[in-house]
Design a protein around this motif. Structure first.
Motif, PDB file in Angstrom:
ATOM      1  N   THR B   2       0.819  -1.203   0.000  1.00  0.00           N
ATOM      2  CA  THR B   2       0.000   0.000   0.000  1.00  0.00           C
ATOM      3  C   THR B   2       0.857   1.259   0.000  1.00  0.00           C
ATOM      4  OG1 THR B   2      -0.196  -0.464   2.344  1.00  0.00           O
ATOM      5  CG2 THR B   2      -2.176  -0.768   1.016  1.00  0.00           C
ATOM      6  N   ILE B   3       2.013   1.163   0.706  1.00  0.00           N
ATOM      7  CA  ILE B   3       2.900   2.323   0.755  1.00  0.00           C
ATOM      8  C   ILE B   3       3.275   2.760  -0.652  1.00  0.00           C
ATOM      9  CG2 ILE B   3       5.221   3.100   1.324  1.00  0.00           C
ATOM     10  CD1 ILE B   3       5.044   1.844   3.931  1.00  0.00           C
ATOM     11  N   LEU B   4       3.654   1.780  -1.474  1.00  0.00           N
ATOM     12  CA  LEU B   4       4.071   2.110  -2.828  1.00  0.00           C
ATOM     13  C   LEU B   4       2.940   2.759  -3.608  1.00  0.00           C
ATOM     14  CD1 LEU B   4       6.299  -0.900  -3.956  1.00  0.00           C
ATOM     15  CD2 LEU B   4       6.939   1.407  -3.193  1.00  0.00           C
ATOM     16  N   TYR B   5       1.755   2.391  -3.263  1.00  0.00           N
ATOM     17  CA  TYR B   5       0.609   2.983  -3.933  1.00  0.00           C
ATOM     18  C   TYR B   5       0.336   4.404  -3.420  1.00  0.00           C
ATOM     19  CZ  TYR B   5      -4.256   3.925  -4.999  1.00  0.00           C
ATOM     20  OH  TYR B   5      -5.400   4.526  -5.396  1.00  0.00           O
ATOM     21  N   LEU B   6       0.509   4.566  -2.078  1.00  0.00           N
ATOM     22  CA  LEU B   6       0.160   5.856  -1.468  1.00  0.00           C
ATOM     23  C   LEU B   6       1.221   6.934  -1.695  1.00  0.00           C
ATOM     24  CD1 LEU B   6      -1.142   4.529   1.970  1.00  0.00           C
ATOM     25  CD2 LEU B   6      -2.523   5.405   0.080  1.00  0.00           C
ATOM     26  N   LEU B   7       2.485   6.489  -1.651  1.00  0.00           N
ATOM     27  CA  LEU B   7       3.582   7.468  -1.630  1.00  0.00           C
ATOM     28  C   LEU B   7       3.600   8.482  -2.772  1.00  0.00           C
ATOM     29  CD1 LEU B   7       6.901   6.045  -0.152  1.00  0.00           C
ATOM     30  CD2 LEU B   7       5.549   8.034   0.565  1.00  0.00           C
ATOM     31  N   PRO B   8       3.482   8.031  -4.023  1.00  0.00           N
ATOM     32  CA  PRO B   8       3.596   9.017  -5.114  1.00  0.00           C
ATOM     33  C   PRO B   8       2.627  10.188  -4.952  1.00  0.00           C
ATOM     34  CG  PRO B   8       3.578   6.800  -5.999  1.00  0.00           C
ATOM     35  CD  PRO B   8       3.293   6.665  -4.540  1.00  0.00           C
ATOM     36  N   THR B   9       1.408   9.881  -4.568  1.00  0.00           N
ATOM     37  CA  THR B   9       0.432  10.949  -4.386  1.00  0.00           C
ATOM     38  C   THR B   9       0.840  11.864  -3.224  1.00  0.00           C
ATOM     39  OG1 THR B   9      -1.195   9.278  -4.990  1.00  0.00           O
ATOM     40  CG2 THR B   9      -2.020  11.410  -4.231  1.00  0.00           C
ATOM     41  N   LEU B  10       1.259  11.216  -2.127  1.00  0.00           N
ATOM     42  CA  LEU B  10       1.679  12.024  -0.979  1.00  0.00           C
ATOM     43  C   LEU B  10       2.865  12.919  -1.340  1.00  0.00           C
ATOM     44  CD1 LEU B  10       1.334   9.554   2.044  1.00  0.00           C
ATOM     45  CD2 LEU B  10      -0.103  11.520   1.464  1.00  0.00           C
ATOM     46  N   LEU B  11       3.806  12.360  -2.108  1.00  0.00           N
ATOM     47  CA  LEU B  11       4.996  13.151  -2.467  1.00  0.00           C
ATOM     48  C   LEU B  11       4.626  14.338  -3.355  1.00  0.00           C
ATOM     49  CD1 LEU B  11       7.781  10.445  -2.945  1.00  0.00           C
ATOM     50  CD2 LEU B  11       7.324  11.934  -0.990  1.00  0.00           C
ATOM     51  N   GLN B  12       3.597  14.139  -4.161  1.00  0.00           N
ATOM     52  CA  GLN B  12       3.095  15.268  -4.955  1.00  0.00           C
ATOM     53  C   GLN B  12       2.642  16.395  -4.022  1.00  0.00           C
ATOM     54  OE1 GLN B  12       0.051  13.575  -7.411  1.00  0.00           O
ATOM     55  NE2 GLN B  12       0.705  14.801  -9.159  1.00  0.00           N
ATOM     56  N   GLY B  13       1.922  15.991  -2.992  1.00  0.00           N
ATOM     57  CA  GLY B  13       1.460  16.963  -1.995  1.00  0.00           C
ATOM     58  C   GLY B  13       2.630  17.575  -1.259  1.00  0.00           C
ATOM     59  N   LEU B  14       3.650  16.731  -0.979  1.00  0.00           N
ATOM     60  CA  LEU B  14       4.839  17.231  -0.278  1.00  0.00           C
ATOM     61  C   LEU B  14       5.470  18.388  -1.039  1.00  0.00           C
ATOM     62  CD1 LEU B  14       7.078  16.968   1.876  1.00  0.00           C
ATOM     63  CD2 LEU B  14       8.178  15.295   0.393  1.00  0.00           C
ATOM     64  N   LYS B  15       5.486  18.249  -2.375  1.00  0.00           N
ATOM     65  CA  LYS B  15       6.106  19.292  -3.187  1.00  0.00           C
ATOM     66  C   LYS B  15       5.409  20.643  -2.943  1.00  0.00           C
ATOM     67  CE  LYS B  15       6.408  20.089  -7.873  1.00  0.00           C
ATOM     68  NZ  LYS B  15       6.158  19.570  -9.225  1.00  0.00           N
ATOM     69  N   ILE B  16       4.097  20.614  -2.947  1.00  0.00           N
ATOM     70  CA  ILE B  16       3.336  21.850  -2.704  1.00  0.00           C
ATOM     71  C   ILE B  16       3.626  22.378  -1.296  1.00  0.00           C
ATOM     72  CG2 ILE B  16       1.027  22.839  -2.529  1.00  0.00           C
ATOM     73  CD1 ILE B  16       1.627  22.134  -5.324  1.00  0.00           C
ATOM     74  N   THR B  17       3.625  21.484  -0.334  1.00  0.00           N
ATOM     75  CA  THR B  17       3.902  21.900   1.049  1.00  0.00           C
ATOM     76  C   THR B  17       5.263  22.587   1.152  1.00  0.00           C
ATOM     77  OG1 THR B  17       2.519  20.182   2.023  1.00  0.00           O
ATOM     78  CG2 THR B  17       4.288  21.051   3.397  1.00  0.00           C
ATOM     79  N   LEU B  18       6.260  21.986   0.485  1.00  0.00           N
ATOM     80  CA  LEU B  18       7.600  22.566   0.559  1.00  0.00           C
ATOM     81  C   LEU B  18       7.650  23.933  -0.118  1.00  0.00           C
ATOM     82  CD1 LEU B  18       9.959  19.492  -0.033  1.00  0.00           C
ATOM     83  CD2 LEU B  18       9.554  20.765   2.096  1.00  0.00           C
ATOM     84  N   ILE B  19       6.992  24.041  -1.248  1.00  0.00           N
ATOM     85  CA  ILE B  19       6.986  25.328  -1.959  1.00  0.00           C
ATOM     86  C   ILE B  19       6.346  26.412  -1.091  1.00  0.00           C
ATOM     87  CG2 ILE B  19       5.970  26.592  -3.903  1.00  0.00           C
ATOM     88  CD1 ILE B  19       6.314  24.048  -5.566  1.00  0.00           C
ATOM     89  N   ILE B  20       5.194  26.064  -0.507  1.00  0.00           N
ATOM     90  CA  ILE B  20       4.513  27.055   0.336  1.00  0.00           C
ATOM     91  C   ILE B  20       5.369  27.421   1.547  1.00  0.00           C
ATOM     92  CG2 ILE B  20       2.516  27.439   1.823  1.00  0.00           C
ATOM     93  CD1 ILE B  20       0.930  25.689  -0.072  1.00  0.00           C
ATOM     94  N   THR B  21       5.931  26.390   2.166  1.00  0.00           N
ATOM     95  CA  THR B  21       6.776  26.639   3.343  1.00  0.00           C
ATOM     96  C   THR B  21       7.907  27.592   2.993  1.00  0.00           C
ATOM     97  OG1 THR B  21       6.326  24.405   4.112  1.00  0.00           O
ATOM     98  CG2 THR B  21       8.157  25.552   5.158  1.00  0.00           C
ATOM     99  N   PHE B  22       8.578  27.283   1.892  1.00  0.00           N
ATOM    100  CA  PHE B  22       9.733  28.090   1.514  1.00  0.00           C
ATOM    101  C   PHE B  22       9.339  29.540   1.216  1.00  0.00           C
ATOM    102  CE2 PHE B  22      12.539  29.737  -1.860  1.00  0.00           C
ATOM    103  CZ  PHE B  22      13.736  29.745  -1.153  1.00  0.00           C
ATOM    104  N   LEU B  23       8.307  29.704   0.390  1.00  0.00           N
ATOM    105  CA  LEU B  23       7.912  31.069   0.015  1.00  0.00           C
ATOM    106  C   LEU B  23       7.389  31.852   1.224  1.00  0.00           C
ATOM    107  CD1 LEU B  23       6.191  30.472  -3.439  1.00  0.00           C
ATOM    108  CD2 LEU B  23       8.469  31.426  -2.976  1.00  0.00           C
ATOM    109  N   ALA B  24       6.587  31.180   2.050  1.00  0.00           N
ATOM    110  CA  ALA B  24       6.033  31.865   3.217  1.00  0.00           C
ATOM    111  C   ALA B  24       7.140  32.240   4.200  1.00  0.00           C
ATOM    112  CB  ALA B  24       4.991  30.992   3.900  1.00  0.00           C
ATOM    113  N   MET B  25       8.130  31.365   4.308  1.00  0.00           N
ATOM    114  CA  MET B  25       9.261  31.659   5.197  1.00  0.00           C
ATOM    115  C   MET B  25      10.005  32.908   4.743  1.00  0.00           C
ATOM    116  SD  MET B  25      11.635  28.520   6.170  1.00  0.00           S
ATOM    117  CE  MET B  25      10.918  27.145   6.956  1.00  0.00           C
ATOM    118  N   LEU B  26      10.264  32.968   3.432  1.00  0.00           N
ATOM    119  CA  LEU B  26      10.940  34.152   2.889  1.00  0.00           C
ATOM    120  C   LEU B  26      10.153  35.418   3.224  1.00  0.00           C
ATOM    121  CD1 LEU B  26      12.246  33.422  -0.727  1.00  0.00           C
ATOM    122  CD2 LEU B  26      13.539  33.883   1.362  1.00  0.00           C
ATOM    123  N   LEU B  27       8.861  35.359   2.945  1.00  0.00           N
ATOM    124  CA  LEU B  27       8.023  36.526   3.191  1.00  0.00           C
ATOM    125  C   LEU B  27       8.014  36.872   4.686  1.00  0.00           C
ATOM    126  CD1 LEU B  27       6.046  38.641   2.149  1.00  0.00           C
ATOM    127  CD2 LEU B  27       4.207  36.975   2.411  1.00  0.00           C
TER     128      LEU B  27
END
Ligand code: ATP
Ligand code: MG
Lengths: 282, 214
Positions: B2-27
């Motif tokens: 199940t992990i292999l099935y779940l991970l790709p989708t979660l990692l997609q979400g991770l990318k957005i989380t990281l982008i928001i974190t980074f930009l918000a931190m800068l601001l």
């Protein structure tokens, strides 16, 4: 025409005539406090003080705690603004400037111009803890005088050697003893070549066994001569050795001043007699 | 499996989380300094305006701010895409908290340091730049470290304004697969794995900068 010079010589001992001469630009005082008062709220700390320091003169300021000695020095270092009165440094107003003939409050630029002639050593050293010893001394030459780093460091090194700290360049202040810290602080002020240097109880935060090394350095500097000094101190023997003149301060006024011998052996005011006997008693 | 099935989708979400974190931190970082200095300004108006900003954003909840900026602002004619709204809200909110960190660190530098700077004839700007800030900055780091982690955790709220971040993807996956335990355990682990290097990073900077000082 050598008469004017002679005139200066004759009169410069007499306090009253001093002012008149200074106006003629003949050996004007290095520093001239004119009716300086300073109050904190209702507390008047300095009361209409008139006080001059001649170029190269070493003046010791003594007096009981809370009498206003530090305040007098801080006004000159521009750390505190006088409530009334004026201070002149090298003939120029310190806290005021003339714009279109009108006397107005000095701006930062004017303060910086005059401040460059003054240096100060603090009771608690106030070294920059984030800089090495070398950087502490080289910082002002670099950032204030705009000297290239290499040259500034050279100057810093030679001054640090002079105060006996040639093996500590890369140490941080936290790694030094109190006596060493104060010698760095002296080097740091000295490197900017002030025309007058203020010492506010430079040894009273030190362990007794470290006092000597710092007083020794100050004495050496004093003997070199050209720089005027205002020494606030409780070290009477030191004051006697170094000072050309001693001023006794009490409750915001200069009560007595004169040559060290006169003042220490022949105190006129009872307050000074009290103070001196307390120090002898120790 | 199940992990292999779940991970790709979660990692997609991770990318957005990281982008928001980074930009918000800068601001947030920039705002923290602007507002931190603003509160120490010698101009009363500046002090008042920055205090107003800080108190409003500290005194109301992040979620309400997010909804206000995303749902209420459009009603007065300013509509922002979800990412901009998320970054803006997080930046403003943590910038307000950060300004307190900046302000108190600057005030914590002993007065004698400023006085030594004046005695050496440093200009006000150079005093700040070479004497006050280097000392204050080290004191800001622990506070910034905490806020960084808070901000990262705060990003999970942006899932509520349709941003497909880590939490959003987890919620969607949960609805479609019912692997609740697995999904939310993974979510915990991933958030922790981002937070951990952030904490270590701040520590590292702190150690580097405080060489020889104590
Ligand atoms: N910033 C200030 N606010 C209020 N009062 C002050 C301030 N600075 C100094 N004073 C007061 O002014 C008086 C003179 O202080 P000052 O430090 O000049 O005395 P001092 O002669 O140097 O004493 P000491 O020998 O203890 O150093 C004291 O009563 C002190 O409490
Ligand atoms: Mg004092």
């Amino acid at each position: 025409m050598s008469t004017p010079l002679k005139l200066v010589k004759n009169l410069s001992d007499e306090e009253n005539n001093y002012q008149d001469i200074s106006k003629k630009k003949q050996k004007q005082p290095m520093v001239c406090y004119d009716k300086i008062s300073k109050s904190y709220g209702d507390l008047q700390v300095l009361k209409k003080i008139d006080f001059d320091i001649a170029p190269g003169e070493k003046v010791a300021l003594i007096g009981p705690s809370g009498s206003g000695k530090t305040t007098l020095a801080r006004l000159l270092m521009t750390l505190e603004e006088p409530t009334s009165g004026t201070i002149k440094v090298d003939g120029e107003l310190l806290w005021h400037q003339k714009i279109k003939g009108k006397k107005v409050k000095a701006n930062e630029k004017h303060l910086q111009k005059i401040r460059g002639k003054i240096g100060m050593v603090f009771q608690h050293f106030n070294l920059f803890p984030h800089m090495t010893i070398l950087d502490n001394v080289a910082a002002a030459p670099i950032h204030v005088a705009g000297i290239p780093r290499a040259e500034a460091e050279e100057q810093a090194i030679s001054i640090l050697e002079k105060v006996g700290l040639s093996d500590k360049f890369n140490a941080y202040p936290s790694q030094l003893s109190g006596g060493q810290k104060q010698r760095v602080a002296i080097a740091r002020a000295l490197v900017m070549r002030p025309q007058i240097m203020l010492f506010d109880e430079p040894t009273s935060a030190l362990d007794p066994e470290l006092v000597g090394e710092v007083l020794g350095v100050i004495k050496d500097i004093a003997q070199e001569g050209e720089m005027a000094m205002l020494l606030i101190t409780h070290e009477m023997d030191f004051a006697k050795d170094v000072a050309d003149r001693v001023a006794f301060f009490d409750e915001g006024r200069i009560v007595e001043e004169g040559k060290p011998e006169e003042l220490f052996y022949n105190p006129r005011s009872t307050r000074l007699q009290d103070l001196l006997s307390r120090f002898r008693g120790r | 499996m199940t992990i292999l099935y779940l991970l790709p989708t979660l990692l997609q979400g991770l990318k957005i989380t990281l982008i928001i974190t980074f930009l918000a931190m800068l601001l947030a970082f920039v705002l923290a300094f602007l507002a931190g200095f603003g509160r120490l300004s010698k101009f009363r108006v500046v002090r008042f305006l920055t205090a107003f900003y800080v108190e409003v954003f500290r005194g109301t909840s992040l979620l309400v701010q997010l909804f206000w900026i995303y749902f209420a602002l459009p009603l007065i004619g300013i509509s922002l895409p979800p990412l901009a709204a998320g970054v803006l809200t997080l930046g403003l909110n943590y910038g307000a908290y950060g300004s307190e960190v900046v302000r108190s660190a600057i005030l914590a530098v002993p007065k004698g340091q400023t006085e030594a700077g004046i005695a050496l004839n440093f200009s006000p700007w150079r005093r700040l730049r070479h004497i006050i800030l280097p000392q204050a900055f080290v004191m800001m780091l622990p506070g910034f470290g905490n806020l960084q982690i808070e901000l990262l955790k705060g990003t999970s709220l942006v899932s509520l304004i349709t941003l497909a971040d880590l939490t959003y993807q987890a919620t969607i996956l949960n609805a479609s697969t019912m692997e609740t335990t697995m999904i939310y355990s993974l979510l915990l682990v991933i958030y922790f794995l981002i937070a951990w290097p952030l904490t270590r990073g701040i520590r590292w900077v702190e150690n580097r900068l405080s060489v020889g000082r104590y």
